[in-house]
Each structure stands twice: as C-alpha cells, then as structure tokens.
Design an enzyme around this catalytic site. Structure first.
Site, PDB file in Angstrom:
ATOM      1  N   ASP A 124       0.858  -1.183   0.000  1.00 25.28           N
ATOM      2  CA  ASP A 124       0.000   0.000   0.000  1.00 25.28           C
ATOM      3  C   ASP A 124       0.894   1.233   0.000  1.00 25.28           C
ATOM      4  O   ASP A 124       2.001   1.202   0.538  1.00 25.28           O
ATOM      5  CB  ASP A 124      -0.899   0.016   1.243  1.00 25.28           C
ATOM      6  CG  ASP A 124      -1.973  -1.055   1.204  1.00 25.28           C
ATOM      7  OD1 ASP A 124      -2.447  -1.381   0.099  1.00 25.28           O
ATOM      8  OD2 ASP A 124      -2.348  -1.552   2.269  1.00 25.28           O
ATOM      9  N   ASP A 142      -7.009  -1.338  -4.642  1.00 25.81           N
ATOM     10  CA  ASP A 142      -8.106  -1.000  -3.734  1.00 25.81           C
ATOM     11  C   ASP A 142      -9.019   0.051  -4.371  1.00 25.81           C
ATOM     12  O   ASP A 142     -10.246  -0.030  -4.270  1.00 25.81           O
ATOM     13  CB  ASP A 142      -7.569  -0.467  -2.409  1.00 25.81           C
ATOM     14  CG  ASP A 142      -6.702  -1.467  -1.660  1.00 25.81           C
ATOM     15  OD1 ASP A 142      -6.910  -2.689  -1.838  1.00 25.81           O
ATOM     16  OD2 ASP A 142      -5.824  -1.035  -0.902  1.00 25.81           O
TER      17      ASP A 142
END
Length: 169
Positions: A124, A142
């Site tokens: 991330d 995401d």
C-alpha cells in the site's frame, strides 16, 4: 455475429488486465523509490506516498491472525469472487457500465491477489490525511475495487429503474 462478440470480449478483457498491470507496476515503482515506512510529501498535510505492507484484509483487518487462517480465507473468498465476477464479466446481456465496473473489480482483485501470492502481503502507498485523521493507506487495486463496486451499484440501480419505467409504460 459470433466473431464480433469474441472480438468485443477480447477487447473488454484488456480492462481488468490493464488495471492489474497498472496496479502491479505502481507497487514495483513504490518499492524502488521508498523503503518500508518511508514517505514522500506530495501535498503537505493532505497527501503522501508511504510504503506500507498489509498482510491482513481490507483496512488491516486480520493482521494478527495466523498465516494459515488468512491464506485459507483469502484464497476461498478470492476464488469465489473471481469466479462470480469472471462469469458476470463474460455473460451477455449486461450493460457496458456493468462490464466496466466488473472489469475494474477483477483487475483490482487480481492485482492484490498476485501481490499476496508472490509477496505474502499487499503493498500500500496512497496515504491521505484529513486534519489529524489519517485515512487507511491503500493502493491502486483498492481504488479500482471500490470505484468498480460503486459503478456496479449505480449501474444496477439505473438498470432496475429503467425496467420499472418500462413495466409501467
């Protein structure tokens, strides 16, 4: 007619593959420019690039669960979702908006799934702050999944509304 459908399906296949590739390339790029935990300020007080690893599920859920439990749940849920959305993606009779939404969901799911499979965690790096509140760090996969889910919901509602209007006419 069958050839046209096959060409269209082939072209539509580029959407999830492109989303997956863009996600994986962005993660590789972040890993080249940042060490885990390191960040770069893009907009001070609001947006940063921060290299972070998530071995859990969405929003870091299950980070402390055993590796076997996480693997079992991720593999089971992932295969079920990919099967369902893969089938939906290629069936005829869905709108272009629905196919686009499903393509984004598939691309994001594949990107994060491959990350988990080959790295053991998801990379991330998009880090947003709103005042003193830090939003969860996330990645392009995401974003594709969330945007695809929102678009899919809107497309289903619009399709439902059209069918109700047609029924009343």
């Amino acid at each position: 007619m069958a050839k046209l459908l096959n060409k269209q399906r082939l072209l539509w296949s580029l959407l999830p593959l492109s989303a997956m590739a863009l996600d994986l390339l962005s993660k590789d790029w972040i890993l080249k420019i940042l060490e885990p935990g390191e960040s770069i300020t893009i907009i001070d007080g609001f947006f940063y690039l921060k290299c972070s690893f998530n071995s859990g599920a969405i929003f870091g859920i299950m980070q402390n669960a055993s590796m076997w439990l996480r693997a079992s749940l991720f593999i089971g849920a992932g295969l079920a979702a990919l099967s369902y959305f893969g089938w939906e993606f290629y069936k005829s009779g869905i709108t272009k908006a629905q196919r686009c939404a499903i393509g984004l969901i598939l691309g994001g799911a594949l990107g994060n799934g491959l990350d988990r499979l080959f790295r053991g965690h998801v990379v991330d790096f998009l880090d947003f702050w709103f005042g003193s509140w830090e939003y969860w760090i996330f990645n392009l996969a995401d974003s594709f999944i969330v945007c695809g889910a929102i678009l899919y919901g809107i497309a289903l509602l619009l399709d439902y509304r059209k069918s109700k209007i047609a029924d009343n006419a």
